[in-house]
Design an enzyme around this catalytic site. Structure first.
Site, short mmCIF file in Angstrom:
data_model
loop_
_atom_site.label_atom_id
_atom_site.label_comp_id
_atom_site.label_asym_id
_atom_site.label_seq_id
_atom_site.Cartn_x
_atom_site.Cartn_y
_atom_site.Cartn_z
N CYS A 100 69.90 -24.44 4.02
CA CYS A 100 69.18 -23.30 4.54
C CYS A 100 70.05 -22.50 5.33
O CYS A 100 70.64 -22.83 6.40
CB CYS A 100 68.06 -23.80 5.28
SG CYS A 100 67.10 -22.21 5.74
N LYS A 140 70.72 -31.57 -0.31
CA LYS A 140 70.94 -30.57 -0.49
C LYS A 140 71.90 -29.37 0.30
O LYS A 140 71.55 -29.53 1.37
CB LYS A 140 69.71 -29.48 -0.91
CG LYS A 140 69.84 -28.27 -1.65
CD LYS A 140 68.57 -27.39 -2.16
CE LYS A 140 68.85 -26.19 -2.83
NZ LYS A 140 69.44 -25.14 -2.13
N ASN A 201 72.64 -25.07 -8.39
CA ASN A 201 71.93 -24.23 -7.90
C ASN A 201 72.62 -22.79 -7.64
O ASN A 201 73.67 -22.76 -7.41
CB ASN A 201 71.21 -24.76 -6.65
CG ASN A 201 70.04 -23.90 -6.06
OD1 ASN A 201 70.03 -23.44 -5.02
ND2 ASN A 201 69.14 -22.98 -6.83
N ASP A 203 71.44 -18.51 -8.85
CA ASP A 203 71.45 -17.40 -9.78
C ASP A 203 71.11 -17.85 -11.20
O ASP A 203 71.62 -17.14 -12.07
CB ASP A 203 72.92 -16.67 -9.98
CG ASP A 203 73.31 -15.82 -8.67
OD1 ASP A 203 72.33 -15.65 -7.76
OD2 ASP A 203 74.16 -15.35 -8.40
N GLY A 225 65.24 -21.45 -8.00
CA GLY A 225 64.40 -21.14 -6.88
C GLY A 225 63.76 -19.73 -6.90
O GLY A 225 62.84 -19.50 -7.41
N ARG A 226 64.53 -18.79 -6.52
CA ARG A 226 64.04 -17.25 -6.39
C ARG A 226 63.74 -16.74 -7.77
O ARG A 226 62.53 -15.95 -7.74
CB ARG A 226 65.06 -16.25 -5.65
CG ARG A 226 65.08 -16.47 -4.05
CD ARG A 226 66.35 -15.64 -3.83
NE ARG A 226 67.62 -16.05 -4.37
CZ ARG A 226 68.83 -15.32 -4.42
NH1 ARG A 226 68.61 -14.22 -3.97
NH2 ARG A 226 69.77 -15.78 -4.86
#
Length: 337
Positions: A100, A140, A201, A203, A225-226
């Site tokens: 994060c 992660k 992870n 893009d 994710g996004r």
């Protein structure tokens, strides 16, 4: 896919995202084709275990197994305690957050800030693995703290030595946040250095990009994710493409309308009417982002005062779309982005 002792549907993972990967979203992504969904991060501060937010984040009722819970913090003893607490409350995999980039997390030396202190990383991983010996621990993290300090290979080897069972790597440094483009060379390097599974992870927005990332990194799986915000059916599209080399027909407006309605109903139930109504706004915005006529719709939707009016606005918008087009119609700006 066999992953840390569990048999998964595939090698597609939902990335843990604060304020996003709540139980309704995780369940939906699994239904839409994800093999595993990691929870939004849970604090390691025991003083907050009784808070409404922490209790809600630890709620896994009815969730498809395996249940992976991410914990965040910087104190080895507190992280060990948090791992034990979450395993006692249903976690079957403990994931440690060292990725994060948010300031409020990094300012307390948690999240990706930990990558600056490799000794502390080792102490945290040793403590957590020892605290839950019968539960797999995953990690992660990012490629490094900044472009001059890409120490993901070192962190990965520390993790493997500590008994961590798998790692997921975001292809950016902490200082990059989410800017620029993710790079995959570092992930590919890590894959050659360790024997435990590596998940790539960053893009991954299309089936073609998913295959590309798997090919260039040699990773065991990919984490999204996004790109899945407002588009949870991306997982089934990628799953199908990786299996067949072909594309699924695009989802029809009527199906997406039904998916969104069910998602909203789950949010209202999970959070309660008042909070669920507010949380729903961002999901509605993600589902409709870039669609023709959606800017005016969102502006009006965001000021509606009740669940009933919110749901009616959603129904009206999607029924109008369905009358005009069988599939979603995006603006030229959205298609060019």
């Amino acid at each position: 896919m066999e992953f840390v002792g569990f048999q998964l549907r595939n090698n597609l993972f939902v990335a843990p995202m604060a304020g996003v990967t709540d139980r309704p979203f995780r369940q939906l992504c699994k239904k839409m084709g994800a093999g595993l969904a990691v929870s939004e991060m849970v604090t390691s501060n025991s003083l907050l275990y009784g808070s409404a937010k922490t209790i809600r984040r630890a709620n896994h009722d009815g969730e498809v197994e395996p249940i992976s819970v991410q914990i965040a913090g910087s104190d080895p003893a507190m992280m060990a305690q948090a791992a034990q607490h979450n395993v006692a409350n249903g976690a079957q995999i403990i994931d440690i957050n060292m990725g994060c980039p948010a300031k409020k997390i990094c300012n307390v030396m948690a999240g990706s800030a930990l990558m600056q202190d490799e000794t502390l990383v080792g102490r945290i991983l040793d403590a957590v693995v020892a605290a839950v010996p019968d539960t797999p621990v995953t990690l992660k993290f990012r490629t490094g703290w900044n472009l001059a300090n890409k120490n993901a290979p070192t962190i990965a080897r520390i993790a493997e030595s500590a008994g961590v069972r798998a790692v997921a790597i975001h292809g950016r440094t902490r200082c990059q946040q989410y800017t620029g483009e993710a790079e995959y060379d570092t992930i590919a390097m890590v894959k050659t250095l360790i024997k435990i599974p590596v998940i790539a992870n960053g893009d991954i927005t299309t089936p073609e990009k998913a295959k590309h990332v798997l090919d260039v990194t040699g990773a065991d799986g990919i984490m999204i994710g996004r790109a899945a915000q407002g588009r949870p059916w991306l997982f089934r599209e990628i799953e199908y493409f990786l299996k067949t080399g072909e594309h699924l027909p695009p989802a029809e407006v009527s199906e997406i309308h039904a998916i969104l309605k069910a998602h909203l109903a789950d949010l209202y139930d999970f959070y309660g009417p008042e909070t669920g109504f507010k949380v729903a706004r961002k999901h509605i915005s993600w589902y409709t982002k870039g669609l023709v006529g959606s800017a005016a719709f969102r502006k009006e939707m965001n000021v509606l005062p009740s669940i009933e009016q919110q749901m009616q606005a959603v129904n009206d918008f999607f029924l109008r779309l369905a009358e005009e087009h069988r599939h979603l119609k995006y603006t030229e700006e959205a298609l060019a982005a």
